[in-house]
Every structure is written in C-alpha cells, then in structure tokens.
Design a protein around this motif. Structure first.
Motif, PDB file in Angstrom:
ATOM      1  N   GLY A 182       0.835  -1.199   0.000  1.00  0.00           N
ATOM      2  CA  GLY A 182       0.000   0.000   0.000  1.00  0.00           C
ATOM      3  C   GLY A 182       0.867   1.245   0.000  1.00  0.00           C
ATOM      4  O   GLY A 182       0.460   2.315  -0.427  1.00  0.00           O
ATOM      5  N   GLU A 183       2.066   1.121   0.506  1.00  0.00           N
ATOM      6  CA  GLU A 183       3.057   2.201   0.545  1.00  0.00           C
ATOM      7  C   GLU A 183       4.381   1.500   0.833  1.00  0.00           C
ATOM      8  O   GLU A 183       4.391   0.330   1.252  1.00  0.00           O
ATOM      9  CB  GLU A 183       2.743   3.193   1.673  1.00  0.00           C
ATOM     10  CG  GLU A 183       2.568   2.463   2.980  1.00  0.00           C
ATOM     11  CD  GLU A 183       2.469   3.329   4.216  1.00  0.00           C
ATOM     12  OE1 GLU A 183       3.202   4.314   4.300  1.00  0.00           O
ATOM     13  OE2 GLU A 183       1.702   2.967   5.107  1.00  0.00           O
ATOM     14  N   ARG A 184       5.472   2.187   0.611  1.00  0.00           N
ATOM     15  CA  ARG A 184       6.773   1.596   0.905  1.00  0.00           C
ATOM     16  C   ARG A 184       6.866   1.330   2.403  1.00  0.00           C
ATOM     17  O   ARG A 184       6.452   2.158   3.216  1.00  0.00           O
ATOM     18  CB  ARG A 184       7.861   2.576   0.470  1.00  0.00           C
ATOM     19  CG  ARG A 184       9.256   2.158   0.821  1.00  0.00           C
ATOM     20  CD  ARG A 184      10.249   3.107   0.155  1.00  0.00           C
ATOM     21  NE  ARG A 184      11.605   2.836   0.601  1.00  0.00           N
ATOM     22  CZ  ARG A 184      12.206   3.484   1.589  1.00  0.00           C
ATOM     23  NH1 ARG A 184      11.560   4.448   2.237  1.00  0.00           N
ATOM     24  NH2 ARG A 184      13.434   3.184   1.930  1.00  0.00           N
TER      25      ARG A 184
ATOM     26  N   ASP B  95       7.766  -6.829   2.540  1.00  0.00           N
ATOM     27  CA  ASP B  95       7.229  -5.666   1.830  1.00  0.00           C
ATOM     28  C   ASP B  95       7.010  -6.107   0.388  1.00  0.00           C
ATOM     29  O   ASP B  95       7.903  -6.708  -0.216  1.00  0.00           O
ATOM     30  CB  ASP B  95       8.268  -4.538   1.892  1.00  0.00           C
ATOM     31  CG  ASP B  95       7.832  -3.287   1.156  1.00  0.00           C
ATOM     32  OD1 ASP B  95       6.647  -3.192   0.785  1.00  0.00           O
ATOM     33  OD2 ASP B  95       8.685  -2.399   0.951  1.00  0.00           O
ATOM     34  N   HIS B  96       5.841  -5.890  -0.154  1.00  0.00           N
ATOM     35  CA  HIS B  96       5.641  -6.231  -1.569  1.00  0.00           C
ATOM     36  C   HIS B  96       4.870  -5.116  -2.252  1.00  0.00           C
ATOM     37  O   HIS B  96       4.056  -4.432  -1.652  1.00  0.00           O
ATOM     38  CB  HIS B  96       5.032  -7.614  -1.764  1.00  0.00           C
ATOM     39  CG  HIS B  96       3.681  -7.845  -1.149  1.00  0.00           C
ATOM     40  ND1 HIS B  96       3.248  -7.246   0.009  1.00  0.00           N
ATOM     41  CD2 HIS B  96       2.666  -8.645  -1.546  1.00  0.00           C
ATOM     42  CE1 HIS B  96       2.037  -7.655   0.303  1.00  0.00           C
ATOM     43  NE2 HIS B  96       1.649  -8.501  -0.627  1.00  0.00           N
TER      44      HIS B  96
ATOM     45  N   GLN C 110      -0.261  -2.504  -7.326  1.00  0.00           N
ATOM     46  CA  GLN C 110      -1.180  -1.381  -7.455  1.00  0.00           C
ATOM     47  C   GLN C 110      -2.532  -1.886  -7.953  1.00  0.00           C
ATOM     48  O   GLN C 110      -2.636  -3.022  -8.417  1.00  0.00           O
ATOM     49  CB  GLN C 110      -0.609  -0.312  -8.394  1.00  0.00           C
ATOM     50  CG  GLN C 110      -0.128  -0.845  -9.703  1.00  0.00           C
ATOM     51  CD  GLN C 110       0.550   0.201 -10.587  1.00  0.00           C
ATOM     52  OE1 GLN C 110       0.674  -0.004 -11.767  1.00  0.00           O
ATOM     53  NE2 GLN C 110       1.002   1.309 -10.044  1.00  0.00           N
ATOM     54  N   THR C 111      -3.530  -1.041  -7.844  1.00  0.00           N
ATOM     55  CA  THR C 111      -4.882  -1.411  -8.265  1.00  0.00           C
ATOM     56  C   THR C 111      -4.844  -1.986  -9.678  1.00  0.00           C
ATOM     57  O   THR C 111      -5.520  -2.967  -9.987  1.00  0.00           O
ATOM     58  CB  THR C 111      -5.799  -0.166  -8.231  1.00  0.00           C
ATOM     59  OG1 THR C 111      -5.719   0.410  -6.930  1.00  0.00           O
ATOM     60  CG2 THR C 111      -7.244  -0.523  -8.534  1.00  0.00           C
TER      61      THR C 111
ATOM     62  N   ASP D 199       5.271   4.726 -10.902  1.00  0.00           N
ATOM     63  CA  ASP D 199       6.202   4.831  -9.773  1.00  0.00           C
ATOM     64  C   ASP D 199       7.629   5.029 -10.274  1.00  0.00           C
ATOM     65  O   ASP D 199       7.983   4.587 -11.364  1.00  0.00           O
ATOM     66  CB  ASP D 199       6.159   3.562  -8.923  1.00  0.00           C
ATOM     67  CG  ASP D 199       4.906   3.514  -8.056  1.00  0.00           C
ATOM     68  OD1 ASP D 199       4.566   4.546  -7.461  1.00  0.00           O
ATOM     69  OD2 ASP D 199       4.257   2.462  -7.995  1.00  0.00           O
TER      70      ASP D 199
ATOM     71  N   ASN E  64      -0.233   8.150  -1.036  1.00  0.00           N
ATOM     72  CA  ASN E  64      -0.865   7.130  -0.202  1.00  0.00           C
ATOM     73  C   ASN E  64      -0.969   7.636   1.222  1.00  0.00           C
ATOM     74  O   ASN E  64       0.036   7.778   1.902  1.00  0.00           O
ATOM     75  CB  ASN E  64      -0.059   5.831  -0.249  1.00  0.00           C
ATOM     76  CG  ASN E  64      -0.321   5.106  -1.538  1.00  0.00           C
ATOM     77  OD1 ASN E  64       0.198   5.487  -2.578  1.00  0.00           O
ATOM     78  ND2 ASN E  64      -1.161   4.109  -1.485  1.00  0.00           N
TER      79      ASN E  64
ATOM     80  N   ARG F 140      -5.060   5.351  -1.471  1.00  0.00           N
ATOM     81  CA  ARG F 140      -4.494   6.022  -2.656  1.00  0.00           C
ATOM     82  C   ARG F 140      -5.364   7.215  -3.059  1.00  0.00           C
ATOM     83  O   ARG F 140      -6.555   7.059  -3.310  1.00  0.00           O
ATOM     84  CB  ARG F 140      -4.411   5.013  -3.799  1.00  0.00           C
ATOM     85  CG  ARG F 140      -3.980   5.613  -5.121  1.00  0.00           C
ATOM     86  CD  ARG F 140      -3.608   4.519  -6.077  1.00  0.00           C
ATOM     87  NE  ARG F 140      -3.615   4.973  -7.447  1.00  0.00           N
ATOM     88  CZ  ARG F 140      -3.333   4.192  -8.473  1.00  0.00           C
ATOM     89  NH1 ARG F 140      -3.019   2.921  -8.277  1.00  0.00           N
ATOM     90  NH2 ARG F 140      -3.356   4.655  -9.704  1.00  0.00           N
TER      91      ARG F 140
HETATM   92  P1  AMP Z   1      -3.070   1.193  -4.848  1.00  0.00           P
HETATM   93  O1  AMP Z   1      -3.444   1.246  -6.274  1.00  0.00           O
HETATM   94  O2  AMP Z   1      -4.041   1.861  -3.937  1.00  0.00           O
HETATM   95  O3  AMP Z   1      -2.745  -0.200  -4.397  1.00  0.00           O
HETATM   96  O4  AMP Z   1      -1.737   2.043  -4.709  1.00  0.00           O
HETATM   97  C1  AMP Z   1      -0.646   1.680  -5.510  1.00  0.00           C
HETATM   98  C2  AMP Z   1       0.511   2.588  -5.289  1.00  0.00           C
HETATM   99  O5  AMP Z   1       0.894   2.567  -3.901  1.00  0.00           O
HETATM  100  C3  AMP Z   1       1.728   2.129  -6.025  1.00  0.00           C
HETATM  101  O6  AMP Z   1       1.726   2.555  -7.378  1.00  0.00           O
HETATM  102  C4  AMP Z   1       2.831   2.757  -5.194  1.00  0.00           C
HETATM  103  O7  AMP Z   1       2.967   4.122  -5.491  1.00  0.00           O
HETATM  104  C5  AMP Z   1       2.307   2.601  -3.795  1.00  0.00           C
HETATM  105  N1  AMP Z   1       2.747   1.336  -3.205  1.00  0.00           N
HETATM  106  C6  AMP Z   1       1.997   0.239  -2.955  1.00  0.00           C
HETATM  107  N2  AMP Z   1       2.729  -0.725  -2.363  1.00  0.00           N
HETATM  108  C7  AMP Z   1       3.977  -0.238  -2.248  1.00  0.00           C
HETATM  109  C8  AMP Z   1       5.226  -0.760  -1.741  1.00  0.00           C
HETATM  110  N3  AMP Z   1       5.293  -1.965  -1.196  1.00  0.00           N
HETATM  111  N4  AMP Z   1       6.320   0.029  -1.828  1.00  0.00           N
HETATM  112  C9  AMP Z   1       6.253   1.263  -2.365  1.00  0.00           C
HETATM  113  N5  AMP Z   1       5.114   1.808  -2.849  1.00  0.00           N
HETATM  114  C10 AMP Z   1       3.985   1.082  -2.791  1.00  0.00           C
END
Ligand code: AMP
Ligand code: COA
Length: 623
Positions: free
Chosen positions: A365-367, A386-387, A390-391, A478, A498, A503
């Motif tokens: 969801g975020e780094r 951490d993985h 994105q949507t 990203d 985020n 998001r």
């Molecule tokens: P969402 O579509 O709501 O899942 O948000 C996706 C975006 O959240 C990605 O394009 C990244 O910018 C950020 N994001 C999600 N997971 C990570 C992660 N593990 N590390 C870094 N950024 C992430």
C-alpha cells in the motif's frame, strides 16, 4: 523450484507458463488460446476459456468436500460480533442474493455499484454479481457523495447496493444520506438501491426505489452460475489518477482467477484450509483480491475485520484476532503497524497472546520504511515481507516469493519481480537504465494475467496513461531503481499519494482547491507523515484583491476537500504563498515543494524560473 528458474520460465515462455498455471482452476471450458490481442491491440489472456469466479470461490469447494469449512469469519470489535460462515452457508446466501438480483433484471454485463462497510453482506453482494456475470464496482465507504456520484455516473449501474451505516471506531456513520446525496448529484439514476439495515441505525427508505436487503434475500430463490468468457469483466475498481476523474480499472474473470490462485501459493505460501487475513477494506484492491477472491478461490478461511489496529479496543487488537482465529498470514499496510507502535512502542501487548500460528507478515500500500520493518520483525520474529503492487495490477508485481524460495530481505526493498513481470527502470527517453540508477518503473508487455486489460469505457485513456510513454512497456507511474543484486526499490511519485494506505490524487485535490473563488493557483503535494506515511499539503496563491483572512480561506479549503473527497484525504493544511516555484515554461515544480516540506536535500533544477522563490516556500512550510 528455485525462484530464478521459475521466474525465467515465466518471462521466456509466458504462454506455456500460464497455460500450466491455468490448469489449477476449475474451468467450465479450459482455454486453448492462451494469449492473444484484441481489435484495439491490447493483450488478452485465455480468450476462449469459460468459467465463473463465484463457482471457483464457492460451488467448487462445496462440491469438493469443503462445505462445512469456515469460508469467512466476520470479526467486528465495533459491534462485538464474531460470526463464522461456512462455504455451504456462503454459497446459499450468495446464490439466493444472485437470484434476487436476477429478479430485479440484473444480467451478465450489467453494472452494480456497491457502497458498503466491512460486513458479510458486502462479500455476498460482490459474489452474487460475479455469479451472474454482472460487473460490480465497489466504492470505498470513506468517500464522500461527490466521489460516489462520479463513480455512479461513469459505471452507470442499474442497481446500487448499500447499508444504513458504517462504523468507524466509536462513530456510527450514516451511509444512506450520503448515498441519497450522491444520487441527487449524479446524472445517472439507478433503477433501485438495495439497503442493508444495520441494527444500530435504521435508514429512511424511499419506495419504490429503495429495497430492503434482508427482505429481498428472505424471499428469493437461489440461482446458478452463469458461464462467462475468461475475458468478460468481473469488476471495475476506480482508482486515483492524475486528474479529478478516477480511472475505472477493469478486471477480467479468467486471468484474475489464475493469477490470484498462483499468487496465494507462490507468494504467500498458503494452501486450502489456511486462515488468511488481509486487514484492509473491501473498497480497495487489497480487499478485492485478498479479503474476497484469492482466499476463497484457494479454499482458505478469510477474515473480514471491521475494526482498526488501535482503539478497537487497544493496540493488541491484531494480536487478539491472530490468536483467536489462528491466522497464518497477515497482510496489512505499514501505517497500521506504525499506529500500533505509537500506542505500544515496546509491543508489550503481544505478550498477552499466543501468536505461534502466524508465519508471515506481508505489507503493501506504501513503501515499508526500514524502521517499521525492523520494529515488526523484532517483535514478531517471522518474515516481514514488503511487496509492491497497485490497483491496476491486481496482485503483487514485486515480492519475496515465500512459496518458492525465500530470499534474504533488504529493508526498504520489496525484493524481486514476481513471476510474469519483466521490470525495467527507464530513462525519460525510454532507455533501460543500469543498476542503481533511478528512473521510471516500467513493465515489459505483455503484462501477466490478472492485470488490467483496459479502463472502463476508455480504451484511449488506457493507451495514453499506461502504454504510450515507452514503446512496449506498461508505465506503472512509480519511480525506483534496481540494485546490483537485482532487488527493486520503489520510491515515491507526486501525482498519486498514499495516505494511511489510501491512494489519493493530488491532482484532484488541486482541481478542487483551484475551484475556490479566492484561489488563483495552487499545488498540492504529499509530505511525509509519521503515522500515515504521507499527508497532502496545499500551497495556494490568492487572486489579487482578496481581503478574506488567510486563516478563513484555509478553513474553507480544508472543509471543501473533506466534503468533496472525504475525511480520508486528511487534508489539513492550505498555506497561502505569494508564488509557486515553476519552470521557465510555467510548470509547477511539485517535487521541490515536497522535498522542502520533508526537509530532504535537493538540487535546484536548472529549469527553474526564479530560484529565490524556494526560500519563500521553505519559510511558508516551516511556519
Ligand atoms: P493502490 O493502487 O491503492 O494499491 O496504490 C498503488 C501505489 O501505492 C503504487 O503505485 C505505489 O505508489 C504505492 N505502493 C503500494 N505498495 C507499495 C510498496 N510496497 N512500496 C512502495 N510503494 C507502494
Ligand atoms: N468510512 C468512513 N470514514 C472513514 C473510513 C471509512 N471506511 N476510513 C477512514 N475514515 C475517516 C476516519 O474516521 C477519519 O475521520 P475523522 O477525520 O473524522 O476522524 C478520517 O477518515 C481519517 O482516517 P484515517 O486516516 O484512517 O485515520 P484513523 O486515525 O481513523 O486511523 C490508521 C489511522 C492508521 C489506524 C488507519 O488508517 C488504518 O488502519 N490504516 C490501514 C489502512 C489500510 O488497511 N489500507 C488498505 C491498503 S492495504
């Protein structure tokens, strides 16, 4: 099989690789055409396969001896409820609700908007749509009527399904008035709304439009699964883009089911019968993929948690759920762990619970910032993964694949590309960058199954937003780099932020702030926040002659965002400045503003029009 050989196979022979993975699910007609292109030139997986996702999630398991296994545990500390629903029961409820929708005229290809809290009826509604081939679009309950109306206008649903209220900690939030307001704002008017009345708040109903969910269910007969093409849409999920108009990410049935099944086994190391808990919300992609579809397709027990990591009742809430339901895998956002750490810095509450069932903690969801990683890892003494996804992808793109070959973890990296994803770091000109150089994160086409085939009713925007920047690549949006060992580090972006794992689009906030009569121009950037990862901050330049006090303008702008987007935006600062940093061609330098706000060292861009503005911005942000 070691990661490298499986990964290489997936990249060198994608069709053979995914044809084999497709054998893992129960098709009505197995696909023979594995990968093709449609008339628009977009890739499609398993074109001639026939299946139904609800069949895979429910009927298949009941037919194969899992009927009495718990499919869903509804754990709601806010209503003091714990309910176990077996596969057999979930099938009966879903088949009956699908019958009810059918009686109301819903068929394959129709759209249904679902605006609901974290209750089992939401899952039933989603699966019932899937059963009929109706395309659901779940809208996160935290969004305000304006956002709901935008989605209703785009998805054009025949029916909207909602509930009388949601519960946020100790607040009961009436949903029905929000829905009514959204339907006043929207141009499209659905034929019916179906409302689940919760005991704590009974909504006023308008006949004949509003129908009671439970009564409808009580009087309906079950209906069977409709056979669908693999390429038929399962759902639309709107996500924030660079502008105020959200992107309607489309998910198909076949690729999605194959990818999710693959991911549970190979990334999360989960088998049928395991208890999987994604502590997220069904309104987000994590909820779609890992609360509802993947665990059920796999025959797991999934947990639907209507609570928070803290204050429901305390920072031991997650540990209680893990012990009580014997959770094997927990998936949540780093912000949830930061919230727990804030209230219980030593993690003492873990000592009250027996957490031996928990084998992995996955974060996305975020780094995941290194300090959260180390804290969680020291406390739980299990792999903290951490993985990144994105949507649009619908399932992880970069991860440490626990089901294949666990790799050493590097804090701050989400490890290596998942099978199916060929990831390159690209320069502005589209050249592939070498190790340790930061650039745009691109994925070589074709994307693997499960990723978005297009945007809802907008092939052109799909092409423009994702495919037109770099020939042969999907642009993730990203930034990031790959180190010497092939580990991927995802860094931030400026158009999408985020906030507590939610998001949001800074572009949309800018459009709203700019709509205020006193505002000449503005920039909204995401600045670092200890709890939520990022929060938006606005810088506004007022029109000449405005005499309204700055404080009042800020209050009005804060209210405007809360009212239009919702409280989840956590937009609390709108600072008045004399001018914004711009390039000579007039482009606002948002990144510089963010770096100044975060206190991160930066280089003054050579394209800046007047560098003296940076001191003003610095003073304004620090005041
Ligand atoms: P969402 O579509 O709501 O899942 O948000 C996706 C975006 O959240 C990605 O394009 C990244 O910018 C950020 N994001 C999600 N997971 C990570 C992660 N593990 N590390 C870094 N950024 C992430
Ligand atoms: N419906 C209505 N309102 C909602 C909402 C929902 N589903 N979710 C959040 N809100 C509201 C909150 O009540 C709050 O309102 P307020 O300003 O009136 O108090 C506001 O939006 C901000 O919410 P949030 O940022 O979530 O703050 P919080 O203090 O309530 O909780 C966390 C902070 C970190 C505990 C919480 O955000 C959390 O658990 N995050 C994990 C997120 C997650 O799972 N993301 C999914 C991706 S994996």
């Amino acid at each position: 099989m070691p990661y490298t050989s499986l990964y290489n196979q997936s990249i060198e022979q994608p069709e053979a690789f995914w044809a084999k993975q497709a054998e893992q699910i129960d098709w009505f007609e197995a696909p023979t055409n594995i990968l093709s292109k449609n008339e628009q030139g977009f890739y499609r997986w398993f074109k001639d396969g026939k299946l139904n996702t609800c069949h895979l999630a429910l009927d298949y398991h009941v037919a194969n001896g899992r009927g009495n296994q718990t499919a869903l545990i509804y754990d709601s500390p806010v209503t003091k409820t714990i309910q176990h629903i077996t596969y057999q029961q979930l099938l009966q409820l879903t088949a009956r609700f699908a019958g009810a929708l059918q009686n109301l005229g819903i068929q394959k290809g129709h759209t249904v908007v679902i605006y609901m809290p974290m209750i089992p009826q939401t899952v039933i509604a989603m699966l019932a749509c899937a059963r009929l081939g109706a395309i659901h679009s779940v809208v996160f309950g935290g969004f305000a009527p304006h956002e709901l109306a935008i989605r209703i206008d785009d998805a054009q649903p025949k029916i909207v399904i909602s509930a009388s209220c949601g519960i946020e900690g100790d607040k009961v939030l009436a949903y029905k008035p929000l829905l009514d307001e959204a339907l006043t704002l929207s141009n499209h008017k659905p034929e019916h709304t179906i409302i689940y009345q919760r005991d704590m708040l009974i909504a006023d109903m308008q006949t004949p439009r509003d129908i009671d969910f439970q009564q409808l269910l009580n009087y309906s007969k079950p209906t069977n699964c409709t056979p669908l093409d693999a390429t038929d849409p399962l759902y639309i999920l709107y996500t924030s883009g660079t502008t105020g108009k959200p992107k309607g990410v489309v998910r198909d049935n076949g690729g999605h089911a194959v990818a999710l099944h693959f991911s549970l086994k190979h990334i999360y190391n989960v088998q049928a019968g395991d208890v999987f808990w994604a502590a997220s919300d069904v309104g987000w992609v994590v909820g779609h993929s890992y609360i509802v579809y993947a665990p059920l397709i796999m025959g797991c027990t999934t947990i639907l948690y209507e609570g928070k990591p803290v204050k429901t009742p305390d920072a031991g809430a997650f540990w209680r759920v893990i012990e009580q339901h014997q959770v094997k895998v927990l998936f949540t956002a780093p912000t949830a762990f930061r919230a727990i750490r804030k209230e219980d810095p030593e993690g003492l509450l873990t000592q009250k619970y027996q957490l031996s069932s928990l084998k992995y903690l996955f974060l996305a969801g975020e780094r995941c910032d290194p300090s959260t990683y180390y804290w969680a890892n020291n406390l739980l003494k299990i792999p903290v993964i951490d993985h990144w996804w994105q949507t649009e992808s619908g399932w992880p793109m970069v991860a440490n694949m626990m089901g294949i070959e666990p790799m050493p973890i590097k804090a701050g990296s989400s490890t290596k590309p998942v099978c199916g994803y060929k990831i390159d770091i690209l320069s502005e000109d589209g050249d592939v960058l070498i190790a340790n150089q930061t650039g745009y994160v691109g994925i070589k086409l074709p994307l693997p199954p499960g990723c978005l085939p297009t945007l809802w009713n907008d092939d052109e925007r799909f092409q423009q937003s994702y495919l037109s920047h770099f020939e042969g690549y999907y642009l993730t949006g990203d930034g990031g780099y790959i180190d010497d060992d092939g580990y991927i580090f995802i860094m931030g972006r400026d158009d999408v932020i985020n906030v507590a794992g939610h998001r949001l689009s800074t572009g949309e906030m800018e459009e709203l702030v700019a709509s205020h009569t006193a505002v000449a121009e503005c920039a909204v950037v995401g600045v670092a926040d200890e709890l939520r990862g990022q929060v938006p901050v606005g810088l506004v330049v007022l029109k000449d002659g405005i005499t309204t006090p700055e404080q009042q303008i800020e209050t009005e702008l804060v209210q405007l965002i809360r009212q239009k987007i919702g409280a989840v935006a956590v937009f609390k600062r709108a600072i008045v400045v004399k001018r914004l940093p711009k390039t000579r061609s007039g482009k606002i330098l948002r990144k510089i503003i963010r770096l100044i706000a975060d206190g991160t060292p930066y280089q003054i861009p050579s394209t800046i029009d007047d560098p003296t503005v940076l001191t003003e911005i610095h003073d304004a942000l620090r005041s």
